[in-house]
Write a protein that holds these residues in place. Structure first.
Motif, PDB file in Angstrom:
ATOM      1  N   MET A   1      36.980  34.149 -17.829  1.00  0.00           N
ATOM      2  CA  MET A   1      36.322  34.466 -16.569  1.00  0.00           C
ATOM      3  C   MET A   1      37.063  35.594 -15.867  1.00  0.00           C
ATOM      4  N   HIS A   2      36.316  36.437 -15.161  1.00  0.00           N
ATOM      5  CA  HIS A   2      36.924  37.552 -14.436  1.00  0.00           C
ATOM      6  C   HIS A   2      37.192  37.180 -12.986  1.00  0.00           C
ATOM      7  N   SER A   3      36.170  36.674 -12.285  1.00  0.00           N
ATOM      8  CA  SER A   3      36.334  36.353 -10.865  1.00  0.00           C
ATOM      9  C   SER A   3      35.131  35.554 -10.363  1.00  0.00           C
ATOM     10  N   VAL A   4      35.268  35.025  -9.142  1.00  0.00           N
ATOM     11  CA  VAL A   4      34.176  34.297  -8.492  1.00  0.00           C
ATOM     12  C   VAL A   4      33.986  34.866  -7.095  1.00  0.00           C
ATOM     13  N   GLU A   5      32.734  35.129  -6.748  1.00  0.00           N
ATOM     14  CA  GLU A   5      32.418  35.610  -5.407  1.00  0.00           C
ATOM     15  C   GLU A   5      31.611  34.549  -4.673  1.00  0.00           C
ATOM     16  N   SER A   6      32.047  34.198  -3.488  1.00  0.00           N
ATOM     17  CA  SER A   6      31.265  33.284  -2.653  1.00  0.00           C
ATOM     18  C   SER A   6      30.325  34.098  -1.774  1.00  0.00           C
ATOM     19  N   PHE A   7      29.215  33.514  -1.432  1.00  0.00           N
ATOM     20  CA  PHE A   7      28.263  34.130  -0.499  1.00  0.00           C
ATOM     21  C   PHE A   7      27.719  35.469  -0.986  1.00  0.00           C
ATOM     22  N   GLY A   8      27.376  35.550  -2.264  1.00  0.00           N
ATOM     23  CA  GLY A   8      26.702  36.745  -2.780  1.00  0.00           C
ATOM     24  C   GLY A   8      25.268  36.784  -2.263  1.00  0.00           C
ATOM     25  N   THR A   9      24.817  37.969  -1.849  1.00  0.00           N
ATOM     26  CA  THR A   9      23.459  38.092  -1.296  1.00  0.00           C
ATOM     27  C   THR A   9      22.592  39.086  -2.062  1.00  0.00           C
ATOM     28  N   HIS A  10      23.126  39.684  -3.132  1.00  0.00           N
ATOM     29  CA  HIS A  10      22.350  40.640  -3.927  1.00  0.00           C
ATOM     30  C   HIS A  10      22.298  40.229  -5.393  1.00  0.00           C
ATOM     31  N   ASP A  11      22.447  38.942  -5.650  1.00  0.00           N
ATOM     32  CA  ASP A  11      22.537  38.456  -7.032  1.00  0.00           C
ATOM     33  C   ASP A  11      21.539  37.340  -7.297  1.00  0.00           C
ATOM     34  N   GLY A  12      20.336  37.523  -6.754  1.00  0.00           N
ATOM     35  CA  GLY A  12      19.321  36.491  -6.884  1.00  0.00           C
ATOM     36  C   GLY A  12      18.883  35.999  -5.516  1.00  0.00           C
ATOM     37  N   PRO A  13      18.019  34.999  -5.476  1.00  0.00           N
ATOM     38  CA  PRO A  13      17.489  34.522  -4.190  1.00  0.00           C
ATOM     39  C   PRO A  13      18.531  33.775  -3.355  1.00  0.00           C
ATOM     40  N   GLY A  14      18.467  33.959  -2.051  1.00  0.00           N
ATOM     41  CA  GLY A  14      19.323  33.208  -1.141  1.00  0.00           C
ATOM     42  C   GLY A  14      20.788  33.575  -1.243  1.00  0.00           C
ATOM     43  N   ILE A  15      21.627  32.690  -0.693  1.00  0.00           N
ATOM     44  CA  ILE A  15      23.080  32.854  -0.764  1.00  0.00           C
ATOM     45  C   ILE A  15      23.573  32.219  -2.060  1.00  0.00           C
ATOM     46  N   ARG A  16      24.442  32.939  -2.783  1.00  0.00           N
ATOM     47  CA  ARG A  16      24.807  32.460  -4.098  1.00  0.00           C
ATOM     48  C   ARG A  16      26.306  32.526  -4.354  1.00  0.00           C
ATOM     49  N   MET A  17      26.756  31.609  -5.179  1.00  0.00           N
ATOM     50  CA  MET A  17      28.086  31.703  -5.766  1.00  0.00           C
ATOM     51  C   MET A  17      27.912  32.507  -7.054  1.00  0.00           C
ATOM     52  N   VAL A  18      28.666  33.604  -7.177  1.00  0.00           N
ATOM     53  CA  VAL A  18      28.511  34.485  -8.336  1.00  0.00           C
ATOM     54  C   VAL A  18      29.757  34.384  -9.212  1.00  0.00           C
ATOM     55  N   VAL A  19      29.553  33.979 -10.451  1.00  0.00           N
ATOM     56  CA  VAL A  19      30.640  33.852 -11.416  1.00  0.00           C
ATOM     57  C   VAL A  19      30.586  35.053 -12.355  1.00  0.00           C
ATOM     58  N   PHE A  20      31.620  35.896 -12.310  1.00  0.00           N
ATOM     59  CA  PHE A  20      31.683  37.074 -13.173  1.00  0.00           C
ATOM     60  C   PHE A  20      32.504  36.734 -14.410  1.00  0.00           C
ATOM     61  N   LEU A  21      31.869  36.837 -15.571  1.00  0.00           N
ATOM     62  CA  LEU A  21      32.566  36.555 -16.821  1.00  0.00           C
ATOM     63  C   LEU A  21      33.093  37.842 -17.435  1.00  0.00           C
ATOM     64  N   GLN A  22      34.143  37.716 -18.209  1.00  0.00           N
ATOM     65  CA  GLN A  22      34.817  38.866 -18.803  1.00  0.00           C
ATOM     66  C   GLN A  22      34.209  39.197 -20.158  1.00  0.00           C
TER      67      GLN A  22
END
Length: 240
Positions: free
Chosen positions: A1-22
């Motif tokens: 895994m690379h990183s995790v972003e809380s409160f993503g708003t441009h990665d799908g509908p609504g507020i999202r937890m975004v998990v970036f994989l390496q």
């Protein structure tokens, strides 16, 4: 895994937890996260810890939010994603995959058919020569085969497309893309991303040459023209 972003708003509908994989097999010339390309980087992270983190955020997700897995290319880890999404669905959390569509193995098919509530598919280029120039890899058809499989599943899909002046934003290519996808029933929208150079410093920090430094950003007129053309083919066109 690379990183995790809380409160993503441009990665799908609504507020999202975004998990970036390496890890990614493509090396797109405009990539704004080139630090996620190396398949040997990243850290291992327990699936259950990520699930618990998502559960803790459920009140922020509301009706439309959830978890998006991005990258790099997340489906390089489709076997692990399969178990992750299984657990998220058990917790009634909306799941989304942001992908370039290069991986279509049995685990990916199971994800697409049964566990991914949404797929955001990056369309790099409509033609093979342009695809190879932008990504460094051959066979653009892998992405379109992926799209066909998702369409057959009947589950929602969004398309994403980067507008690069003179490379991907010509009217001919936009019409070509529209005509190709116009009969798809699962496509809810297409998101277009005007070209920007925000990732150049990351390329430089990696010691890599950024080959699109001479490309210019889109004019407002070009963006509006792209929206107008694509609006003939898709239910919704959004500019990110």
């Amino acid at each position: 895994m690379h990183s995790v972003e809380s409160f993503g708003t441009h990665d799908g509908p609504g507020i999202r937890m975004v998990v970036f994989l390496q890890g990614c097999k493509l090396k797109c010339l405009y990539c704004h996260n080139p630090d996620t390309i190396n398949t040997h980087g990243g850290e291992e992270y327990p699936i259950e810890s990520l699930v618990q983190r998502a559960i803790n955020m459920k009140s922020y997700f509301g009706r439309f939010g959830g978890v998006t897995v991005s990258g790099g290319e997340p489906l390089l880890q489709s076997k692990e994603l399969f178990h992750f999404f299984q657990r998220l669905k058990e917790e009634d959390i909306h799941t989304n995959i942001d992908t370039n569509g290069r991986v279509l193995n049995n685990f990916t098919k199971e994800l697409l058919d049964n566990y991914a509530d949404l797929v955001m598919l990056d369309i790099k280029h409509m033609r093979e020569d342009g695809y190879q120039m932008l990504t460094g890899q051959k066979n653009k058809e892998t992405t379109f085969n992926f799209a066909k499989h998702r369409e057959a599943s009947g589950k929602p899909m969004w398309l994403r497309y980067v507008l690069i002046p003179g490379i991907t934003n010509t009217p001919e290519l936009l019409h070509e893309m529209g005509n190709y996808f116009k009969d798809y029933k699962t496509i809810e929208k297409i998101e277009i991303q005007p070209y920007h150079k925000l990732g150049i410093h990351k390329w430089e920090s990696l010691g890599w040459e950024y080959q699109l430094k001479d490309a210019r950003e889109n004019t407002q007129e070009e963006i509006e023209e792209a929206v107008k053309i694509l609006g003939n083919y898709f239910k919704e066109v959004k500019v990110n």
